[in-house]
Design an enzyme around this catalytic site. Structure first.
Site, PDB file in Angstrom:
ATOM      1  N   CYS A  78       0.824  -1.216   0.000  1.00 31.81           N
ATOM      2  CA  CYS A  78       0.000   0.000   0.000  1.00 31.81           C
ATOM      3  C   CYS A  78       0.860   1.269   0.000  1.00 31.81           C
ATOM      4  O   CYS A  78       1.483   1.569  -1.012  1.00 31.81           O
ATOM      5  CB  CYS A  78      -1.006  -0.067   1.143  1.00 31.81           C
ATOM      6  SG  CYS A  78      -2.381   1.055   0.870  1.00 31.81           S
ATOM      7  N   HIS A 171      -3.256  -4.994   1.743  1.00 33.89           N
ATOM      8  CA  HIS A 171      -2.528  -5.258   2.997  1.00 33.89           C
ATOM      9  C   HIS A 171      -2.537  -6.738   3.382  1.00 33.89           C
ATOM     10  O   HIS A 171      -3.325  -7.131   4.269  1.00 33.89           O
ATOM     11  CB  HIS A 171      -3.198  -4.482   4.139  1.00 33.89           C
ATOM     12  CG  HIS A 171      -3.047  -3.006   4.067  1.00 33.89           C
ATOM     13  ND1 HIS A 171      -1.948  -2.331   4.551  1.00 33.89           N
ATOM     14  CD2 HIS A 171      -3.870  -2.055   3.565  1.00 33.89           C
ATOM     15  CE1 HIS A 171      -2.099  -1.038   4.361  1.00 33.89           C
ATOM     16  NE2 HIS A 171      -3.254  -0.843   3.756  1.00 33.89           N
ATOM     17  N   GLU A 173      -0.738  -8.052   5.345  1.00 36.03           N
ATOM     18  CA  GLU A 173      -0.384  -8.085   6.775  1.00 36.03           C
ATOM     19  C   GLU A 173      -1.609  -8.006   7.687  1.00 36.03           C
ATOM     20  O   GLU A 173      -1.498  -8.201   8.889  1.00 36.03           O
ATOM     21  CB  GLU A 173       0.621  -6.962   7.106  1.00 36.03           C
ATOM     22  CG  GLU A 173       0.108  -5.530   7.031  1.00 36.03           C
ATOM     23  CD  GLU A 173       0.191  -4.907   5.638  1.00 36.03           C
ATOM     24  OE1 GLU A 173       0.157  -5.646   4.640  1.00 36.03           O
ATOM     25  OE2 GLU A 173       0.261  -3.668   5.556  1.00 36.03           O
TER      26      GLU A 173
END
Ligand code: GLN
Length: 208
Positions: A78, A171, A173
């Site tokens: 991002c 994302h 993550e």
């Protein structure tokens, strides 16, 4: 394998958590000397302008650029993707300028226009990847040498790779799906096995 996560702002805690889950030595990076001996680096999501200003004042820009030129694998998620791009539409700030792409920041609108989507990413596996987009950028133009890893159903490019540089607009993550992180770690291990000097050192350390 030692992987650093730029830890000035943004989603570094989440990245470090996943790397450790995958059994990798993960280090938060804030100062130039902490970059020494890294085998890979993640530039997390967050706010690209803030991260850029902090990188500049902490003296990280030049060393990271040099390490990228020497072949260090780097992955931007991002805001991290914005920072890796050479060309960012309507953006006054300098970036790391490593990938031959043209990016548009906040391409879907404001925070309320954030969304999730199941993406086809054949290189990470057959199952769709559940991707979270938060004030996400898009790749408007990928130049020669940039491999497109995934697109939204309307054709918008959202994940790319150029040599050892990886970037995605979403994302990974923030999910439990570790496949994108594993894909990046594969790039890191390929680099290690292609660097003979490093390989010998590591081989002897392992053997002793
Ligand atoms: N819009 C942010 C930027 O360009 C990126 C947002 C994010 O990382 N979720 O800095």
């Amino acid at each position: 394998m030692r992987v650093g996560v730029l830890a000035l702002q943004g989603t570094f805690i989440e990245h470090i958590g996943i790397l450790r889950q995958l059994g990798v030595e993960a280090h938060p990076i804030r100062l130039p000397h902490e970059l020494d001996t890294l085998d890979g680096l993640i530039v997390p999501g967050g706010e690209s302008t803030t991260m850029m200003k902090l990188m500049e004042s902490f003296g990280l820009l030049q060393p990271i650029r040099e390490m990228a030129q020497d072949g260090l694998p780097i992955w931007g998620t991002c805001a991290g993707m914005v920072l890796l791009a050479k060309d960012v539409f309507n953006y006054e700030m300098e970036t790391l300028g490593l990938m031959d792409v043209k990016i548009r920041r906040n391409a879907f609108g404001s925070q309320v226009d954030s969304f999730e989507a199941d993406l086809e990413v054949p290189l990470v596996g057959e199952e769709p990847f559940h991707a979270i987009f938060i004030r996400a950028p898009i790749i408007e133009e990928a130049k020669l040498g940039v491999k497109i890893l995934s697109r939204l159903p309307d054709g918008t490019i959202v994940a790319i790779r150029q040599n050892r540089l990886l970037a995605c607009a979403f994302h990974p993550e923030f999910t439990d799906d570790l496949r994108f992180h594993s894909y990046f770690l594969n790039i890191v291990s390929q680099k290690l096995s292609h660097n003979p000097e490093d390989g010998i050192l590591r081989g002897s350390r392992l053997g002793s």
